[in-house]
Design a protein around this motif. Structure first.
Motif, PDB file in Angstrom:
ATOM      1  N   ARG A 169     -32.767 -55.423 -25.135  1.00  0.00           N
ATOM      2  CA  ARG A 169     -32.261 -56.680 -24.600  1.00  0.00           C
ATOM      3  C   ARG A 169     -30.769 -56.895 -24.910  1.00  0.00           C
ATOM      4  O   ARG A 169     -30.350 -57.902 -25.491  1.00  0.00           O
ATOM      5  CB  ARG A 169     -33.106 -57.846 -25.109  1.00  0.00           C
ATOM      6  N   CYS A 170     -29.988 -55.906 -24.518  1.00  0.00           N
ATOM      7  CA  CYS A 170     -28.532 -56.004 -24.665  1.00  0.00           C
ATOM      8  C   CYS A 170     -27.973 -57.008 -23.660  1.00  0.00           C
ATOM      9  O   CYS A 170     -28.530 -57.202 -22.575  1.00  0.00           O
ATOM     10  CB  CYS A 170     -27.895 -54.639 -24.393  1.00  0.00           C
ATOM     11  N   GLY A 171     -26.823 -57.567 -24.009  1.00  0.00           N
ATOM     12  CA  GLY A 171     -26.133 -58.434 -23.069  1.00  0.00           C
ATOM     13  C   GLY A 171     -25.357 -57.596 -22.068  1.00  0.00           C
ATOM     14  O   GLY A 171     -24.736 -56.592 -22.433  1.00  0.00           O
ATOM     15  N   ILE A 226     -23.041 -50.102 -23.572  1.00  0.00           N
ATOM     16  CA  ILE A 226     -24.082 -49.973 -22.546  1.00  0.00           C
ATOM     17  C   ILE A 226     -24.549 -48.526 -22.598  1.00  0.00           C
ATOM     18  O   ILE A 226     -23.759 -47.606 -22.754  1.00  0.00           O
ATOM     19  CB  ILE A 226     -23.555 -50.360 -21.147  1.00  0.00           C
ATOM     20  N   CYS A 227     -25.841 -48.328 -22.500  1.00  0.00           N
ATOM     21  CA  CYS A 227     -26.345 -46.953 -22.532  1.00  0.00           C
ATOM     22  C   CYS A 227     -26.604 -46.472 -21.105  1.00  0.00           C
ATOM     23  O   CYS A 227     -26.479 -47.236 -20.147  1.00  0.00           O
ATOM     24  CB  CYS A 227     -27.606 -46.866 -23.383  1.00  0.00           C
ATOM     25  N   GLY A 228     -26.981 -45.217 -20.988  1.00  0.00           N
ATOM     26  CA  GLY A 228     -27.235 -44.641 -19.662  1.00  0.00           C
ATOM     27  C   GLY A 228     -28.322 -45.390 -18.911  1.00  0.00           C
ATOM     28  O   GLY A 228     -28.222 -45.599 -17.691  1.00  0.00           O
ATOM     29  N   MET A 287     -33.716 -52.637 -19.187  1.00  0.00           N
ATOM     30  CA  MET A 287     -34.025 -51.232 -18.935  1.00  0.00           C
ATOM     31  C   MET A 287     -34.702 -50.613 -20.143  1.00  0.00           C
ATOM     32  O   MET A 287     -35.138 -49.473 -20.100  1.00  0.00           O
ATOM     33  CB  MET A 287     -32.763 -50.478 -18.547  1.00  0.00           C
ATOM     34  N   CYS A 288     -34.701 -51.344 -21.254  1.00  0.00           N
ATOM     35  CA  CYS A 288     -35.569 -51.016 -22.374  1.00  0.00           C
ATOM     36  C   CYS A 288     -35.769 -52.316 -23.134  1.00  0.00           C
ATOM     37  O   CYS A 288     -35.340 -53.376 -22.688  1.00  0.00           O
ATOM     38  CB  CYS A 288     -35.017 -49.897 -23.254  1.00  0.00           C
ATOM     39  N   ALA A 289     -36.389 -52.258 -24.274  1.00  0.00           N
ATOM     40  CA  ALA A 289     -36.761 -53.494 -24.972  1.00  0.00           C
ATOM     41  C   ALA A 289     -35.676 -54.022 -25.897  1.00  0.00           C
ATOM     42  O   ALA A 289     -35.886 -55.012 -26.585  1.00  0.00           O
ATOM     43  CB  ALA A 289     -38.037 -53.268 -25.755  1.00  0.00           C
TER      44      ALA A 289
HETATM   45  S1  SF4 Z   1     -28.238 -51.306 -22.391  1.00  0.00           S
HETATM   46 FE1  SF4 Z   1     -29.579 -49.600 -22.947  1.00  0.00          FE
HETATM   47  S2  SF4 Z   1     -30.239 -50.040 -25.045  1.00  0.00           S
HETATM   48 FE2  SF4 Z   1     -29.473 -51.953 -24.174  1.00  0.00          FE
HETATM   49  S3  SF4 Z   1     -31.305 -53.000 -23.327  1.00  0.00           S
HETATM   50 FE3  SF4 Z   1     -30.312 -51.844 -21.688  1.00  0.00          FE
HETATM   51  S4  SF4 Z   1     -31.408 -49.915 -21.677  1.00  0.00           S
HETATM   52 FE4  SF4 Z   1     -31.818 -50.850 -23.647  1.00  0.00          FE
END
Ligand code: SF4
Length: 937
Positions: free
Chosen positions: A26-28, A54-56, A22-24
């Motif tokens: 690359r969280c697990g 985890i972000c929004g 969802m952004c760059a």
């Molecule tokens: S959890 Fe949030 S910060 Fe992490 S990759 Fe997904 S969108 Fe990006």
């Protein structure tokens, strides 16, 4: 006795690990699945990037996966281009047609294919595909994003910010943040800023706008846009004036002592003096003798003037550097006028940096050995760190500004030391990496691979992709005299140049996940005109064929002839590779995968798999076996495991070898993906303690990096304060050498190819008429969205579905504006209508807005009267794609003259209040796009 209550019962869901997109960052993530449907996404606590956070955006991935904007089958255009009229076709038909179009090009002239991708995270594959196809016309999104940052770092110290390195968050004592948007470096930087806050570390932010990370800074400097470079130059001035530098560090790890030839007018003026073997020379500090700077024995003098054996004069590069920044141009009083930051503040910040670096130094009891073999008992670091991003780089002076930031870090001795900025493996690389761009004139041939990477790092004019007359060989004019060090190409110019046949037309424009018909282009009306332009004589489109792959019905879909629908990130394999831009940490090398957690329920295919299929159908070398059969019949997963870029080196570094016990180099392991999945879809290889700092000169690190294929030899990475390749270009412009710029480019090259960074007014846009357009205009992306993907997400739209033009109250008062008033915002390129919101925390000469909220009516599966299209607006319509004609009538792109980076933030505007009658007028107005899936015939 109390009954036992299970307060956290395990859910009855199936839970699969994968990697967020969802952004760059690359969280697990762990994805919960019930009855085949995704029900919930949470962070993976074991993952090195997010440690469970985890972000929004990440949690909202479920709505991306369920988006009403998802494409459902391949589409073939049946109406006029741009009308959005398509018919659904089968994959067999779509791939046969694409193969025919691409095959025709490859059989005749492969450079007639322009292949450009967005922020797709599979550039190791896409770049290789382009190379095997044989076209030099390949790049990803870096040219319109942050190539200035990457190029400046890689040419200066073999690294950069973000994926290349990060502050020593656990030890740093002073942190400066330049021009960082809130959606980039999201979870990792939030976690890190939290650590700094908890430890009471001072955070200084330099940004025209005080939102997000800047809002929690201890000190915010609301700088005038485009003046970060001169501000940093003034900090350097102060460090030099007060003699607060790490001279030992400069002598050991940088080219500060390398001798620069002083022979004005001669062909070697400004080049590094070298011995017969090519070693750089320095003057020994004690004896004054001129010796090999790389002998490991010399202690180089940093000042003075010396005579070489052949009688030529030379000075240490540091002497030139000191002369540059001690000049009045960088004195705080002068800089205060340009940047809007008071001289006292500049002096104080410089003093704070110096105090932290030198009075609060950190020493670790960690022995290590440097590249010369010398043993050190401890590791001492300067605990000052910095992070910068697109806000400083997306200007036409961005390359030199980014170099200035690195010079500041290096003078303080704060690169890869305890408390400073730290490389993430596979960085550092040699500065710059030893890869030259392939595709020289005469080297691009029918049915022939390119012979190298389309993207690389020129060391001088001889590496340019030009013909004997200086004509660019790439359609985007990368690596030509227009943009000699365009390490990421100029995707933002590909459509204009192809449509105007300047330097030549293409037959096929193939794009992936780059919304070039809307928020990824400057001057959108001009780009749409170029996408639909026809030859007057034949009536054919000037760009004959456009293939586009996207998962969603973005604005660009309507302008394609053939649409190849991609999956969402939860439905496919992906590889976040050390060959590309991995997820490493300073203490270890890490890569990751995505696995399909659910199967696609519509007629879509992962783009990477489609690319492998097209490669096999076209018979590209490496994509077929000796019998001409597909080499990776199992798709992308098959490629990820079995592809070898060099013997023993493949897309994934973990669990290699027949027994799965090797890292980096090793035979193919058929069980590799299973091992990744069992480990949460990532692999982390920790460095031994003695290899964790001073990686640029650390014997243990360098030898390990060679052993796993990151670098070719264990030579130290010498930081290049003085950047000799730039001087080679400048000498060519001064009339030296066999490859010289055509007359019209000479002054530009002479001016901007300065081997020491300098600040110049970002006036390159030519839009700058301070009287007519007195305001600066910039954008930021909201923390809760990323690019335009987030703006269509049902959950994220509830946070922001219309943007405002943020205006400082002082400026608002001058124009009698209040919240929600409507205004016209005008530039030399056009005008747009937008709605105002007053805001204190911003530079008073600047207006700004959230980017990528404004959408075209009908796009992205939104209703035609959605707020995004009725009240949202896009600043891109005001940004010039081409500069005004110069004296000779030539129009350069609106880009940095060194790297070709799109100069988004050079924009100058004026504001006017709308009359009551004008308020309902949407401007500029584009026809509502039909839903491409509903008009299928
Ligand atoms: S959890 Fe949030 S910060 Fe992490 S990759 Fe997904 S969108 Fe990006």
């Amino acid at each position: 006795m109390q009954p036992f209550v299970q307060t956290s019962p395990p859910p009855p869901d199936e839970i699969k690990a994968t990697t967020c997109y969802m952004c760059a960052c690359r969280c697990g993530i762990h994805v919960h699945i019930r009855d085949g449907e995704i029900t919930y996404i949470e962070g993976n606590r074991a993952h090195p990037v997010n440690r469970g956070v985890i972000c929004g955006k990440g949690a909202s991935g479920i709505m991306q996966h369920l988006s009403p904007a998802r494409l459902t089958s391949p589409l073939l255009r049946v109406g006029e281009r741009g009308a959005g009229e398509f018919k659904a076709i089968s994959w067999d038909e779509a791939l046969a047609l694409a193969t025919q179009w691409l095959g025709d090009v490859r059989r005749t002239d492969p450079k007639k294919l322009a292949f450009f991708t967005g922020r797709d995270q599979s550039q190791a594959l896409t770049g290789w595909w382009a190379s095997q196809f044989g076209t030099p016309n390949f790049a990803a999104h870096g040219g319109f994003c942050s190539v200035n940052m990457a190029a400046a770092g890689l040419y200066t110290f073999g690294g950069s910010f973000w994926e290349f390195g990060e502050p020593d968050w656990d030890r740093t004592k002073y942190f400066m943040l330049f021009g960082v948007a809130e959606d980039h470096a999201s979870n990792p930087i939030k976690i890190a800023l939290g650590k700094l806050k908890a430890r009471g570390v001072k955070i200084v932010s330099v940004n025209p706008v005080r939102t997000g990370y800047n809002a929690i800074a201890d000190e915010w400097l609301g700088i005038r846009p485009g003046t970060d470079g001169i501000f940093v130059g003034a900090l350097i001035h102060e460090l030099l004036r007060t003699r607060k530098m790490d001279l030992d560090y400069l002598g050991r790890y940088t080219n500060a002592g390398w001798l620069v030839i002083q022979s004005p007018g001669a062909a070697d003026d400004g080049l590094i003096a070298r011995d017969a073997a090519g070693h750089p020379l320095c003057a020994d500090r004690m004896s004054g003798a001129v010796v090999n700077a790389m002998s490991g024995a010399a202690e180089s003098a940093l000042t003075g003037s010396f005579t070489l054996a052949d009688g030529r004069k030379a000075v240490p590069s540091f002497t030139l550097l000191a002369g540059r920044y001690l000049s009045a141009d960088y004195a705080p009083e002068h800089v205060a006028e340009a940047s809007g930051i008071p001289a006292d503040t500049i002096r104080r910040i410089a003093a704070e940096l110096a105090h932290t670096a030198f009075q609060e130094a950190i020493t670790l009891d960690q022995p290590w050995t440097d590249w010369t073999g010398k043993r050190h008992a401890t590791m001492t670091g300067r605990p000052v760190s910095m992070h910068a991003m697109r806000g400083v780089s997306a200007h036409s002076n961005g390359f030199h500004t980014c170099r200035l930031i690195h010079i500041l870090q290096i003078l303080l001795g704060s690169i890869d030391c305890p408390g400073g900025f730290r490389y993430k493996p596979p960085y550092p690389k040699p500065a710059p990496p030893p890869i030259r761009p392939a595709g020289k004139a005469g080297k691009v041939a029918a049915n022939t691979p390119l012979g190298g990477s389309p993207l690389g790092f020129p060391m001088g004019p001889e590496d340019l992709l030009i013909d004997a007359t200086g004509k660019p060989q790439r359609v985007d004019k990368a690596y030509s005299w227009d943009a000699p060090m365009a390490n990421h190409g100029l995707m933002h110019m590909a459509i204009n140049n192809a449509a105007t046949a300047d330097p030549y037309p293409v037959d096929v424009l193939f794009m992936y996940m780059a919304n070039m018909a809307w928020n990824s282009s400057m001057n959108v009306p001009a780009v749409l005109g170029n996408l639909t332009a026809k030859d007057e004589a034949t009536g054919d489109y000037k760009i004959p064929k456009i293939i586009y792959s996207d998962a969603f019905a973005s604005e660009t879909v309507a302008y394609a002839d053939l649409v190849l629908p991609d999956t969402t990130y939860l439905e496919r394999w992906d590889c976040i590779s050390l060959l590309d831009r991995p997820i490493s940490e300073p203490d270890g090398a890490a890569d990751a995968i995505r696995q399909p957690v659910v199967k696609p329920n519509r007629g879509v295919r992962p783009f990477q798999e489609v690319l492998l299929d097209l490669g096999a159908r076209l018979g590209l070398p490496g994509f077929v076996d000796a019998g001409g059969r597909p080499k990776y019949p199992g798709g992308y997963a098959d490629y990820i495991v079995n592809h070898e870029r060099a013997p023993g080196i493949g897309p994934l570094a973990g669990w290699r070898g027949a027994d799965g016990k090797s890292f980096g180099r090793g035979a193919v392991n058929p069980d590799q993906l299973r091992s990744y999945i069992a480990n949460g879809c990532f692999h982390m290889h920790h460095l031994p303690e003695e290899a964790r700092y001073f990686k640029h000169a650390n014997k243990a690190y360098l030898e390990w990096a060679v052993s796993v294929g990151f670098i070719g030899s264990a030579e130290p990475v010498i930081m290049q304060l003085y950047c000799e390749p730039l001087q080679r270009f400048r000498l060519a412009a001064q009339g030296h050498g066999s490859v010289q710029p055509p007359e019209r480019h000479r002054e530009r090259i002479k001016t901007y190819f300065d081997p020491l960074p300098f600040w110049y007014r970002a006036a390159g846009s030519g839009q700058r008429d301070d009287q007519a357009f007195p305001l600066y205009a910039v954008t930021q992306r909201p923390m809760h969205m990323y690019h335009s993907w987030g703006g269509q997400n049902a959950w994220l739209r509830q946070i922001t579905n219309e943007n405002r033009l943020f205006v400082h109250p002082d400026l608002a008062a001058k124009h009698a504006l209040g919240d929600d008033d409507w205004v016209w915002l005008a530039s030399a390129t056009g005008k747009i209508r937008c709605q105002v919101k007053l805001m204190e925390g911003m530079n008073a000469e600047t207006v700004w807005t959230w980017n990528a909220i404004g959408k075209r009516s009908g796009a992205w599966g939104l209703s035609p009267d959605a707020p995004e299209s009725q009240r949202g607006f896009l600043l891109n319509h005001l940004i010039a794609d081409l500069l005004p004609a110069d004296a000779g009538g030539y129009r350069y792109s609106n880009s940095d003259p060194v790297t070709g980076q799109a100069a988004w933030y050079d924009l100058r505007v004026r504001i006017e209040k709308c009359s009551a009658a004008e308020v309902p007028e949407i401007s500029p107005k584009f026809a509502t796009l039909p839903d491409p899936r509903k008009v299928s015939l």
